[in-house]
Design an enzyme around this catalytic site. Sequence first.
Site, PDB file in Angstrom:
ATOM      1  N   LYS A   1     -81.213   0.999  36.037  1.00 44.22           N
ATOM      2  CA  LYS A   1     -80.476   0.847  34.667  1.00 44.22           C
ATOM      3  C   LYS A   1     -80.988   1.755  33.636  1.00 44.22           C
ATOM      4  O   LYS A   1     -80.034   2.427  32.874  1.00 44.22           O
ATOM      5  CB  LYS A   1     -80.927  -0.576  34.197  1.00 44.22           C
ATOM      6  CG  LYS A   1     -80.574  -1.684  34.959  1.00 44.22           C
ATOM      7  CD  LYS A   1     -80.347  -2.985  34.470  1.00 44.22           C
ATOM      8  CE  LYS A   1     -79.792  -3.988  35.240  1.00 44.22           C
ATOM      9  NZ  LYS A   1     -79.510  -5.384  34.758  1.00 44.22           N
TER      10      LYS A   1
ATOM     11  N   LYS B   1     -73.199  -3.295  45.312  1.00 44.53           N
ATOM     12  CA  LYS B   1     -73.276  -4.724  45.135  1.00 44.53           C
ATOM     13  C   LYS B   1     -71.998  -5.036  44.141  1.00 44.53           C
ATOM     14  O   LYS B   1     -71.695  -4.297  43.235  1.00 44.53           O
ATOM     15  CB  LYS B   1     -74.531  -5.074  44.897  1.00 44.53           C
ATOM     16  CG  LYS B   1     -75.005  -4.900  43.447  1.00 44.53           C
ATOM     17  CD  LYS B   1     -76.210  -5.793  43.220  1.00 44.53           C
ATOM     18  CE  LYS B   1     -76.522  -5.417  41.683  1.00 44.53           C
ATOM     19  NZ  LYS B   1     -77.745  -5.961  41.032  1.00 44.53           N
TER      20      LYS B   1
ATOM     21  N   LYS C   1     -71.912  -7.490  37.439  1.00 47.94           N
ATOM     22  CA  LYS C   1     -71.140  -7.660  36.073  1.00 47.94           C
ATOM     23  C   LYS C   1     -71.173  -6.174  35.446  1.00 47.94           C
ATOM     24  O   LYS C   1     -70.177  -6.226  34.631  1.00 47.94           O
ATOM     25  CB  LYS C   1     -72.170  -8.462  35.332  1.00 47.94           C
ATOM     26  CG  LYS C   1     -72.284 -10.128  35.636  1.00 47.94           C
ATOM     27  CD  LYS C   1     -73.252 -10.694  34.801  1.00 47.94           C
ATOM     28  CE  LYS C   1     -73.772 -11.999  35.623  1.00 47.94           C
ATOM     29  NZ  LYS C   1     -75.024 -12.418  35.087  1.00 47.94           N
TER      30      LYS C   1
HETATM   31  P1  AMP Z   1     -77.793 -11.663  37.424  1.00 48.86           P
HETATM   32  O1  AMP Z   1     -76.353 -11.735  37.100  1.00 48.86           O
HETATM   33  O2  AMP Z   1     -78.257 -10.179  37.580  1.00 48.86           O
HETATM   34  O3  AMP Z   1     -78.420 -12.457  36.232  1.00 48.86           O
HETATM   35  O4  AMP Z   1     -77.899 -12.422  38.699  1.00 48.86           O
HETATM   36  C1  AMP Z   1     -77.999 -13.922  38.971  1.00 48.86           C
HETATM   37  C2  AMP Z   1     -78.282 -14.039  40.419  1.00 48.86           C
HETATM   38  O5  AMP Z   1     -77.358 -13.600  41.299  1.00 48.86           O
HETATM   39  C3  AMP Z   1     -79.731 -13.255  41.194  1.00 48.86           C
HETATM   40  O6  AMP Z   1     -80.505 -14.235  41.898  1.00 48.86           O
HETATM   41  C4  AMP Z   1     -78.962 -12.265  41.727  1.00 48.86           C
HETATM   42  O7  AMP Z   1     -79.848 -11.783  42.775  1.00 48.86           O
HETATM   43  C5  AMP Z   1     -77.716 -12.863  42.185  1.00 48.86           C
HETATM   44  N1  AMP Z   1     -76.641 -11.816  42.613  1.00 48.86           N
HETATM   45  C6  AMP Z   1     -76.187 -10.835  41.793  1.00 48.86           C
HETATM   46  N2  AMP Z   1     -75.198 -10.044  42.093  1.00 48.86           N
HETATM   47  C7  AMP Z   1     -75.297 -10.512  43.595  1.00 48.86           C
HETATM   48  C8  AMP Z   1     -74.357  -9.649  44.757  1.00 48.86           C
HETATM   49  N3  AMP Z   1     -73.418  -8.758  44.471  1.00 48.86           N
HETATM   50  N4  AMP Z   1     -74.832 -10.503  45.796  1.00 48.86           N
HETATM   51  C9  AMP Z   1     -75.612 -11.306  46.017  1.00 48.86           C
HETATM   52  N5  AMP Z   1     -76.362 -11.980  44.871  1.00 48.86           N
HETATM   53  C10 AMP Z   1     -76.309 -11.404  43.827  1.00 48.86           C
END
Ligand code: AMP
Length: 330
Positions: free
Chosen positions: A112, A195, A198
């Site tokens: 990041k 991956k 967002k």
């Molecule tokens: P975040 O949106 O970064 O707060 O992520 C929330 C949860 O979603 C965390 O447990 C991440 O590890 C999971 N996560 C985010 N992107 C992915 C993805 N592309 N595949 C699987 N898990 C994800």
Amino acid sequence: MKRVLSGIQPTSDSLHLGNYLGAVKQWVALQDGHDAFYCIVDLHALTVETEPSLLRRRTLTTAAQLIAFGISPEKSTLFVQSQVPAHNQLGWLMECMAGFGEASRMTQFKDKSSKTGADSARVALFTYPMLQAADILLYQADLVPVGEDQRQHIELTRDLAGRFNTRYGESFKIPDGLIVKSAAKINDLQEPTTKMSKSSGSVAGVIEIMDAPEVNAKKIKSSMTDAGSEVRFDEREKPGISNLMTIHSALSGQSLSALEDEFAGKGYGDFKGAVADVVTEYLRPIRERALELLEDEAHLIELLHAGGAKARKVAAGTIESVYKNLGTLA
Ligand code: AMP
Ligand code: TRP
């Protein structure tokens, strides 16, 4: 009962399918038979500058989507991080335990901060994993269900907890990450080796839960096409089709080999059509329920406040014993 804790950042108007399959699906399953705490980590979301009205809206839409996916505010403690000041209290203590070197090795920080250049990255982006460790350790969690990208942060949390316990006496449970291999990394539909995220540059490869079914169907049908024509799970040769197979299998419950059999002799087009159907039918009622919940904001806020009050009690207990072990007079 074992304690579960996980968190999600309110950084967009919609969760994406990676969030659901990698994390939230496990959260829903773990509510039964576990004492579950699920936290919308709004303070973590502030590492990127945001508008107050956006943060408020995204906190509420995140809560609505979690409930629509099946997180029950009766079974679980669903709350917002900023409602519990103890996260900041313990976050500081974790910063006092962590080395500059180990924090510098966090790949999420490196990724990041390299986007903006380290000089203009916020200090909070650097200290983010220590606040995350506090989120987990405050609740003496046994299990932390997350996607693969969080593995390193969970390892750091375990290290910090162990170091604190050794130095100041048993204060924290050492948590285990729960990373479900088959869905821990859902990839972008247009760039199937990175991956789904967002913060991806383009939304064309991201299945957003709050998008209309037609929009998501179109994204799937125009997803990146691999070489060849056979529907086969092979992440190296066929990253696009393999990603779609993972998604189909996770939502339909059909095994990867059953999918290969079903689509033997058919082309990618047929398969993409089937994936589009499975995804849109799965998400349609979730989106409708989330929209319904958002019509009554006061009720949503009330649910979160009740969760916050429960979380504050547990967190205050940990802070009290931790401060005592540290020798503070507090
Ligand atoms: P975040 O949106 O970064 O707060 O992520 C929330 C949860 O979603 C965390 O447990 C991440 O590890 C999971 N996560 C985010 N992107 C992915 C993805 N592309 N595949 C699987 N898990 C994800
Ligand atoms: N860092 C996590 C992510 O980006 C979100 C998070 C914050 C979290 N605190 C947590 C996840 C505690 C699990 C437990 O996805």
